[in-house]
Write a protein that holds these residues in place. Structure first.
Motif, PDB file in Angstrom:
ATOM      1  N   ASN A 133      -3.116  -7.647 -12.764  1.00 41.97           N
ATOM      2  CA  ASN A 133      -2.448  -8.826 -12.207  1.00 41.97           C
ATOM      3  C   ASN A 133      -0.941  -8.779 -12.427  1.00 41.97           C
ATOM      4  OD1 ASN A 133      -4.657 -10.351 -11.117  1.00 41.97           O
ATOM      5  ND2 ASN A 133      -5.333 -10.703 -13.207  1.00 41.97           N
ATOM      6  N   ALA A 134      -0.504  -8.052 -13.461  1.00 46.29           N
ATOM      7  CA  ALA A 134       0.928  -7.927 -13.718  1.00 46.29           C
ATOM      8  C   ALA A 134       1.637  -7.205 -12.586  1.00 46.29           C
ATOM      9  CB  ALA A 134       1.158  -7.190 -15.036  1.00 46.29           C
ATOM     10  N   LEU A 135       0.918  -6.340 -11.869  1.00 53.49           N
ATOM     11  CA  LEU A 135       1.538  -5.614 -10.766  1.00 53.49           C
ATOM     12  C   LEU A 135       1.983  -6.575  -9.669  1.00 53.49           C
ATOM     13  CD1 LEU A 135       1.979  -2.559 -10.434  1.00 53.49           C
ATOM     14  CD2 LEU A 135       0.088  -2.562  -8.814  1.00 53.49           C
ATOM     15  N   GLU A 136       1.245  -7.655  -9.508  1.00 54.60           N
ATOM     16  CA  GLU A 136       1.633  -8.669  -8.523  1.00 54.60           C
ATOM     17  C   GLU A 136       2.939  -9.341  -8.926  1.00 54.60           C
ATOM     18  OE1 GLU A 136      -0.944 -11.636  -5.857  1.00 54.60           O
ATOM     19  OE2 GLU A 136      -1.087 -12.030  -8.003  1.00 54.60           O
ATOM     20  N   ARG A 137       3.091  -9.638 -10.204  1.00 50.67           N
ATOM     21  CA  ARG A 137       4.338 -10.236 -10.675  1.00 50.67           C
ATOM     22  C   ARG A 137       5.501  -9.251 -10.562  1.00 50.67           C
ATOM     23  NH1 ARG A 137       0.551 -11.821 -14.680  1.00 50.67           N
ATOM     24  NH2 ARG A 137       1.364 -10.340 -16.214  1.00 50.67           N
ATOM     25  N   LEU A 138       5.190  -7.968 -10.712  1.00 52.22           N
ATOM     26  CA  LEU A 138       6.223  -6.940 -10.692  1.00 52.22           C
ATOM     27  C   LEU A 138       6.690  -6.609  -9.275  1.00 52.22           C
ATOM     28  CD1 LEU A 138       7.767  -4.855 -12.469  1.00 52.22           C
ATOM     29  CD2 LEU A 138       5.856  -3.291 -12.111  1.00 52.22           C
ATOM     30  N   LEU A 139       5.758  -6.582  -8.316  1.00 52.31           N
ATOM     31  CA  LEU A 139       6.061  -6.043  -6.994  1.00 52.31           C
ATOM     32  C   LEU A 139       5.880  -7.029  -5.849  1.00 52.31           C
ATOM     33  CD1 LEU A 139       4.268  -2.569  -7.374  1.00 52.31           C
ATOM     34  CD2 LEU A 139       6.681  -3.088  -7.736  1.00 52.31           C
TER      35      LEU A 139
ATOM     36  N   LEU B 259      -3.638  -3.863  -4.044  1.00 50.93           N
ATOM     37  CA  LEU B 259      -4.196  -2.589  -3.616  1.00 50.93           C
ATOM     38  C   LEU B 259      -3.332  -1.458  -4.157  1.00 50.93           C
ATOM     39  CD1 LEU B 259      -6.392  -3.798  -1.770  1.00 50.93           C
ATOM     40  CD2 LEU B 259      -4.200  -4.821  -1.095  1.00 50.93           C
ATOM     41  N   TYR B 260      -3.956  -0.455  -4.754  1.00 50.28           N
ATOM     42  CA  TYR B 260      -3.184   0.629  -5.376  1.00 50.28           C
ATOM     43  C   TYR B 260      -3.923   1.937  -5.180  1.00 50.28           C
ATOM     44  CZ  TYR B 260      -0.140   2.933  -8.816  1.00 50.28           C
ATOM     45  OH  TYR B 260       0.775   3.750  -9.430  1.00 50.28           O
ATOM     46  N   THR B 261      -3.197   2.933  -4.670  1.00 48.54           N
ATOM     47  CA  THR B 261      -3.759   4.270  -4.583  1.00 48.54           C
ATOM     48  C   THR B 261      -2.741   5.275  -5.102  1.00 48.54           C
ATOM     49  OG1 THR B 261      -4.587   6.011  -3.108  1.00 48.54           O
ATOM     50  CG2 THR B 261      -3.032   4.446  -2.169  1.00 48.54           C
ATOM     51  N   THR B 262      -3.215   6.261  -5.841  1.00 50.00           N
ATOM     52  CA  THR B 262      -2.318   7.251  -6.432  1.00 50.00           C
ATOM     53  C   THR B 262      -1.962   8.361  -5.455  1.00 50.00           C
ATOM     54  OG1 THR B 262      -4.225   8.453  -7.322  1.00 50.00           O
ATOM     55  CG2 THR B 262      -3.165   6.837  -8.768  1.00 50.00           C
ATOM     56  N   SER B 263      -2.684   8.445  -4.357  1.00 52.64           N
ATOM     57  CA  SER B 263      -2.431   9.509  -3.380  1.00 52.64           C
ATOM     58  C   SER B 263      -1.842   8.916  -2.104  1.00 52.64           C
ATOM     59  CB  SER B 263      -3.729  10.257  -3.051  1.00 52.64           C
ATOM     60  OG  SER B 263      -3.508  11.163  -1.981  1.00 52.64           O
ATOM     61  N   GLY B 264      -0.730   9.479  -1.670  1.00 52.44           N
ATOM     62  CA  GLY B 264      -0.103   8.998  -0.442  1.00 52.44           C
ATOM     63  C   GLY B 264      -0.929   9.253   0.792  1.00 52.44           C
ATOM     64  N   ASP B 265      -1.910  10.160   0.697  1.00 48.48           N
ATOM     65  CA  ASP B 265      -2.766  10.473   1.847  1.00 48.48           C
ATOM     66  C   ASP B 265      -3.965   9.543   1.948  1.00 48.48           C
ATOM     67  OD1 ASP B 265      -1.154  12.607   2.596  1.00 48.48           O
ATOM     68  OD2 ASP B 265      -2.227  14.003   1.289  1.00 48.48           O
ATOM     69  N   ASP B 266      -4.244   8.785   0.893  1.00 52.16           N
ATOM     70  CA  ASP B 266      -5.415   7.911   0.896  1.00 52.16           C
ATOM     71  C   ASP B 266      -5.116   6.610   1.645  1.00 52.16           C
ATOM     72  OD1 ASP B 266      -6.795   9.745  -0.539  1.00 52.16           O
ATOM     73  OD2 ASP B 266      -6.842   8.627  -2.413  1.00 52.16           O
ATOM     74  N   LEU B 267      -6.162   6.002   2.143  1.00 53.83           N
ATOM     75  CA  LEU B 267      -6.063   4.700   2.809  1.00 53.83           C
ATOM     76  C   LEU B 267      -7.101   3.761   2.204  1.00 53.83           C
ATOM     77  CD1 LEU B 267      -5.202   2.758   5.177  1.00 53.83           C
ATOM     78  CD2 LEU B 267      -7.087   3.796   6.475  1.00 53.83           C
ATOM     79  N   ILE B 268      -6.675   2.542   1.901  1.00 55.08           N
ATOM     80  CA  ILE B 268      -7.597   1.495   1.471  1.00 55.08           C
ATOM     81  C   ILE B 268      -7.713   0.492   2.610  1.00 55.08           C
ATOM     82  CG2 ILE B 268      -8.004  -0.407  -0.134  1.00 55.08           C
ATOM     83  CD1 ILE B 268      -6.500   1.163  -2.252  1.00 55.08           C
ATOM     84  N   ALA B 269      -8.925   0.243   3.068  1.00 55.97           N
ATOM     85  CA  ALA B 269      -9.180  -0.733   4.127  1.00 55.97           C
ATOM     86  C   ALA B 269     -10.034  -1.861   3.558  1.00 55.97           C
ATOM     87  CB  ALA B 269      -9.887  -0.075   5.312  1.00 55.97           C
ATOM     88  N   THR B 270      -9.636  -3.102   3.823  1.00 52.86           N
ATOM     89  CA  THR B 270     -10.379  -4.257   3.309  1.00 52.86           C
ATOM     90  C   THR B 270     -10.649  -5.240   4.428  1.00 52.86           C
ATOM     91  OG1 THR B 270      -8.304  -5.360   2.705  1.00 52.86           O
ATOM     92  CG2 THR B 270      -9.368  -4.052   1.006  1.00 52.86           C
TER      93      THR B 270
END
Length: 365
Positions: free
Chosen positions: A283-289, A311-322
Motif C-alpha cells: 500500500n505504501a507504493l500508492e502513497r509513493l507513486l 499493479l506491479y511487474t518486474t519485467s517490461g515485457d509482461d502485461l497485467i490485465a484486470t
C-alpha cells in the motif's frame, strides 16, 4: 573503527529486516532495503545512507545486517568502512542489534551520540530531516535523554505504533520536545482515530537518537542479562568471534521499544514532519507513486472496470490485465504472482511463512 574517534554523531542503519510484506518483490536473498522502489536510481538502503551523510559523512555511517546480506551492503555502499559493517550471527530483532552497535561504538568513542535508522524508510524533505536530527543530537548531548522522532500523523494509520506525548521539555535544542507518556502498538481503526482527535500522539518512526552512555545505562538497568551476555561476548577479539557467534542466536528476540523505551523514564519525543513513510507493505507504493489515474501501475497494465488497484511487474515485457477489480494489489515478480486485497497486505507475511515451512516451496520465499 578509528574513523569514529574524531566525531560525535554516529548514525547506525538497521539493515537486517526481511521485508516480507513486500513479497514477492522482496525475497529472502534480496530483501526490501536493497530494492529500488522509485525512479531515483538509489535503493532504500542507499537513500538512507545519503540522508545520513548530510548529518555527518559517509565515513561515520555504521550498518548492522545479517551474514547473508553483507556483500549486498558492501556492493551498494562501497564507501562504507569495513569496520563499520556489523554482522549479526542471527536475527534477534532491534534490541540486540542496537546494543551490539552501541557496545562497538563505546569501545572507541564512549562519549559519542548514536542515531538509529531503519534502512527501509522514505523521506521526502531531506533538509527538514537533517535539521530535526541535528536538534535531536543536541538534545541528547544536553542530558541523558533517549530521544525518539515522532511523525505527526495525517490519517488514522493502523499499521504504525503511536507515541503519546506528555509535558513539554525545557531545552535549548530549538524544536519542541516532550516527555513520552506511553507507547502503543498498532491500534485498530477506531483507536487510531481517537488518538488523532486528541492531538497528543505521533507515529513511532523507529528513529532514535541518544548518547551511547545513556543507552548502555538503560540496557544495564532494564535488560541486565542481555547487557551482560553481549558485553562478555564482545570481550573476545579477532577476525572471527566464536563466542559472539555462539551467544548471539540465544539472545532474546525483542524490540527496542519493548526492551527499553516502554520501561525507561527518560524518553522524550520530538514531533516532526519531513515526508516520512516506512514503506511497510504494498500500500505504501500508492502513497509513493500515486498520480492522476484511478490505479497505480509499474509496468504495463490494461484494466476494465478496475479502480484503486496497485499493479506491479518486474519485467517490461509482461502485461497485467484486470477486469472488475477494486482495491487490490497484483504483483508479478519472476515466477511468482501475488493477488491480494489492499486491506489484507499485512497477511502476506503469513504466506511467506507457509512457503518457508514447505521444502518444495521454500525457494519462492
Amino acid at each position: 573503527m578509528t574513523t569514529l574517534e574524531q566525531h560525535v554523531f554516529v548514525p547506525v542503519i538497521l539493515a537486517g529486516g526481511s521485508g516480507e510484506r513486500f513479497w514477492p518483490l522482496s525475497r529472502k536473498h534480496r530483501p526490501k532495503q536493497f530494492l529500488h522502489l522509485d525512479d531515483s536510481g538509489r535503493s532504500l538502503l542507499q537513500a538512507t545512507a545519503d540522508r545520513l551523510a548530510a548529518c555527518t559523512d559517509h565515513a561515520q555511517v555504521m550498518v548492522v545486517t545479517g551474514h547473508d546480506h553483507r556483500l549486498q551492503v558492501l556492493e551498494q555502499l562501497p564507501e562504507l568502512a569495513l569496520e563499520n559493517l556489523l554482522i549479526e550471527p542471527a536475527p534477534r530483532d532491534t534490541a540486540a542489534a542496537i546494543l551490539y552497535a552501541a557496545l562497538r561504538i563505546a569501545a572507541v568513542s564512549p562519549d559519542a551520540v548514536m542515531g538509529v535508522f531503519p534502512a527501509d524508510h522514505r523521506v521526502a524533505d531531506t533538509r527538514t530531516f537533517t535539521e530535526v536530527i541535528g536538534q535531536a543530537v543536541r538534545l541528547a548531548q544536553e542530558a541523558q535523554h533517549l530521544v525518539t522522532i515522532g511523525i505527526t500523523p495525517n490519517f488514522p494509520a493502523t499499521g504504525y505504533g503511536y507515541i503519546q506525548r506528555g509535558a513539554a521539555l525545557e531545552n535549548s535544542a530549538g524544536l519542541p520536545a516532550y516527555r513520552v507518556t506511553r507507547f502503543t502498538e498498532k491500534p485498530d481503526a477506531e483507536t487510531a482515530q481517537a488518538f488523532l482527535n486528541t492531538g497528543l500522539y505521533s507515529w513511532n518512526s523507529g528513529i532514535f537518537v541518544w548518547g551511547v552512555s545513556a543507552i548502555l545505562k538503560a540496557f544495564e538497568q532494564y535488560q541486565p542479562e542481555l547487557y551482560q551476555r553481549l558485553t562478555a561476548a564482545l570481550q573476545t577479539h579477532g577476525p572471527f568471534n566464536a563466542q559472539l557467534a555462539q551467544i548471539f542466536p540465544t539472545l532474546p528476540k525483542t524490540s527496542i521499544d519493548y526492551a527499553i523505551l516502554e520501561k525507561a523514564d527518560n524518553v522524550v519525543v520530538i514531533p516532526a514532519e519531513f515526508g516520512w513513510d516506512d514503506l511497510g507493505d504494498w500500500n505504501a507504493l500508492e502513497r509513493l507513486l500515486k498520480g492522476e489515474g484511478e490505479n497505480v501501475a509499474v509496468g504495463r497494465h490494461v484494466g476494465l472496470d478496475t479502480g484503486g488497484a496497485i499493479l506491479y511487474t518486474t519485467s517490461g515485457d509482461d502485461l497485467i490485465a484486470t477486469i472488475g477489480l477494486e482495491d487490490v494489489v497484483v504483483v508479478r515478480a519472476g515466477e511468482v504472482t501475488l493477488v491480494v486485497r489492499k486491506d489484507r497486505t499485512q497477511d502476506i507475511k503469513k504466506v511467506v511463512q507457509q512457503l518457508k515451512s514447505q521444502p518444495e516451496l521454500e525457494r519462492f520465499a
